[in-house]
Design a protein around this motif. Structure first.
Motif, PDB file in Angstrom:
ATOM      1  N   GLU A  54       0.918  -1.010   0.040  1.00 10.68           N
ATOM      2  CA  GLU A  54       0.051   0.041   0.070  1.00 10.68           C
ATOM      3  C   GLU A  54       0.751   1.230  -0.017  1.00 10.68           C
ATOM      4  O   GLU A  54       0.494   2.115  -0.614  1.00 10.68           O
ATOM      5  CB  GLU A  54      -0.939  -0.042   1.183  1.00 10.68           C
ATOM      6  CG  GLU A  54      -2.146  -1.013   1.137  1.00 10.68           C
ATOM      7  CD  GLU A  54      -3.101  -1.025   2.214  1.00 10.68           C
ATOM      8  OE1 GLU A  54      -3.047  -0.027   3.021  1.00 10.68           O
ATOM      9  OE2 GLU A  54      -3.908  -1.824   2.348  1.00 10.68           O
ATOM     10  N   GLN A  55       1.926   1.215   0.843  1.00 15.29           N
ATOM     11  CA  GLN A  55       2.555   2.496   0.965  1.00 15.29           C
ATOM     12  C   GLN A  55       3.723   2.597  -0.588  1.00 15.29           C
ATOM     13  O   GLN A  55       3.635   3.770  -0.913  1.00 15.29           O
ATOM     14  CB  GLN A  55       3.684   2.395   2.038  1.00 15.29           C
ATOM     15  CG  GLN A  55       3.130   2.525   3.277  1.00 15.29           C
ATOM     16  CD  GLN A  55       3.792   2.132   4.484  1.00 15.29           C
ATOM     17  OE1 GLN A  55       4.903   1.740   4.448  1.00 15.29           O
ATOM     18  NE2 GLN A  55       3.387   2.924   5.719  1.00 15.29           N
ATOM     19  N   GLU A  56       4.058   1.610  -0.829  1.00 15.58           N
ATOM     20  CA  GLU A  56       4.554   1.713  -2.413  1.00 15.58           C
ATOM     21  C   GLU A  56       3.538   2.383  -3.511  1.00 15.58           C
ATOM     22  O   GLU A  56       4.130   3.285  -4.293  1.00 15.58           O
ATOM     23  CB  GLU A  56       5.064   0.391  -2.952  1.00 15.58           C
ATOM     24  CG  GLU A  56       6.554  -0.301  -2.149  1.00 15.58           C
ATOM     25  CD  GLU A  56       6.833  -1.655  -2.345  1.00 15.58           C
ATOM     26  OE1 GLU A  56       5.900  -2.189  -3.300  1.00 15.58           O
ATOM     27  OE2 GLU A  56       7.861  -2.115  -1.799  1.00 15.58           O
ATOM     28  N   ALA A  57       2.514   1.880  -3.375  1.00 16.83           N
ATOM     29  CA  ALA A  57       1.451   2.237  -4.299  1.00 16.83           C
ATOM     30  C   ALA A  57       1.359   3.999  -4.208  1.00 16.83           C
ATOM     31  O   ALA A  57       1.143   4.668  -4.819  1.00 16.83           O
ATOM     32  CB  ALA A  57       0.042   1.701  -4.110  1.00 16.83           C
ATOM     33  N   GLU A  58       1.094   4.243  -2.712  1.00 16.10           N
ATOM     34  CA  GLU A  58       1.078   5.639  -2.429  1.00 16.10           C
ATOM     35  C   GLU A  58       2.034   6.527  -2.905  1.00 16.10           C
ATOM     36  O   GLU A  58       2.043   7.737  -3.245  1.00 16.10           O
ATOM     37  CB  GLU A  58       0.750   5.726  -0.944  1.00 16.10           C
ATOM     38  CG  GLU A  58      -0.383   5.476  -0.330  1.00 16.10           C
ATOM     39  CD  GLU A  58      -0.581   5.456   1.164  1.00 16.10           C
ATOM     40  OE1 GLU A  58       0.261   6.012   1.770  1.00 16.10           O
ATOM     41  OE2 GLU A  58      -1.833   4.905   1.723  1.00 16.10           O
ATOM     42  N   LEU A  59       3.344   5.939  -2.680  1.00 19.24           N
ATOM     43  CA  LEU A  59       4.634   6.545  -3.110  1.00 19.24           C
ATOM     44  C   LEU A  59       4.587   6.752  -4.704  1.00 19.24           C
ATOM     45  O   LEU A  59       5.011   8.048  -5.125  1.00 19.24           O
ATOM     46  CB  LEU A  59       5.946   5.650  -2.797  1.00 19.24           C
ATOM     47  CG  LEU A  59       7.248   6.271  -3.129  1.00 19.24           C
ATOM     48  CD1 LEU A  59       7.379   7.718  -2.619  1.00 19.24           C
ATOM     49  CD2 LEU A  59       8.282   5.238  -2.990  1.00 19.24           C
ATOM     50  N   LYS A  60       4.191   5.752  -5.547  1.00 20.10           N
ATOM     51  CA  LYS A  60       4.069   6.016  -6.908  1.00 20.10           C
ATOM     52  C   LYS A  60       3.073   6.980  -7.300  1.00 20.10           C
ATOM     53  O   LYS A  60       3.273   8.062  -8.316  1.00 20.10           O
ATOM     54  CB  LYS A  60       3.635   4.627  -7.419  1.00 20.10           C
ATOM     55  CG  LYS A  60       4.775   3.769  -7.690  1.00 20.10           C
ATOM     56  CD  LYS A  60       4.202   2.475  -8.374  1.00 20.10           C
ATOM     57  CE  LYS A  60       5.240   1.479  -8.129  1.00 20.10           C
ATOM     58  NZ  LYS A  60       4.903   0.114  -8.760  1.00 20.10           N
ATOM     59  N   VAL A  61       1.876   6.973  -6.471  1.00 19.69           N
ATOM     60  CA  VAL A  61       0.993   8.327  -6.726  1.00 19.69           C
ATOM     61  C   VAL A  61       1.793   9.787  -6.554  1.00 19.69           C
ATOM     62  O   VAL A  61       1.429  10.778  -7.318  1.00 19.69           O
ATOM     63  CB  VAL A  61      -0.194   8.012  -6.132  1.00 19.69           C
ATOM     64  CG1 VAL A  61      -1.114   9.378  -6.364  1.00 19.69           C
ATOM     65  CG2 VAL A  61      -0.978   7.022  -6.484  1.00 19.69           C
ATOM     66  N   ALA A  62       2.209   9.869  -5.420  1.00 23.63           N
ATOM     67  CA  ALA A  62       2.936  10.993  -5.013  1.00 23.63           C
ATOM     68  C   ALA A  62       3.890  11.293  -5.948  1.00 23.63           C
ATOM     69  O   ALA A  62       4.359  12.519  -6.340  1.00 23.63           O
ATOM     70  CB  ALA A  62       3.484  10.802  -3.696  1.00 23.63           C
TER      71      ALA A  62
END
Length: 75
Positions: A54-62
């Motif tokens: 989940e955090q990797e996905a959030e990082l990609k969005v950011a």
């Protein structure tokens, strides 16, 4: 051994049997405890892997948002 056991009183012989029973129960409880400890570790690992995804996905969005704003500002 039989001669030694025959010298013990019934009360002492019963106490020896209770000690053996308690020792067996202690071993069983240790096995159960370790089994649950392994289950806990497995569940924690699974949770941490999900959290990481989940955090990797959030990082990609950011990162995508940052790139978008960078292009707006730099152009």
């Amino acid at each position: 051994l039989q001669k030694g056991l025959s010298l013990l009183s019934n009360s002492t012989l019963c106490k020896a049997a209770l000690v053996k029973q308690a020792c067996t129960q202690d071993k069983k409880h240790t096995i159960i405890h370790m089994t649950w400890k392994l289950e806990l570790i497995d569940r924690q690992k699974s949770f941490m892997q999900s959290l990481q995804k989940e955090q990797e996905a959030e990082l990609k969005v950011a990162e995508a948002e940052m790139e978008f704003f960078r292009q707006l500002v730099c152009e």
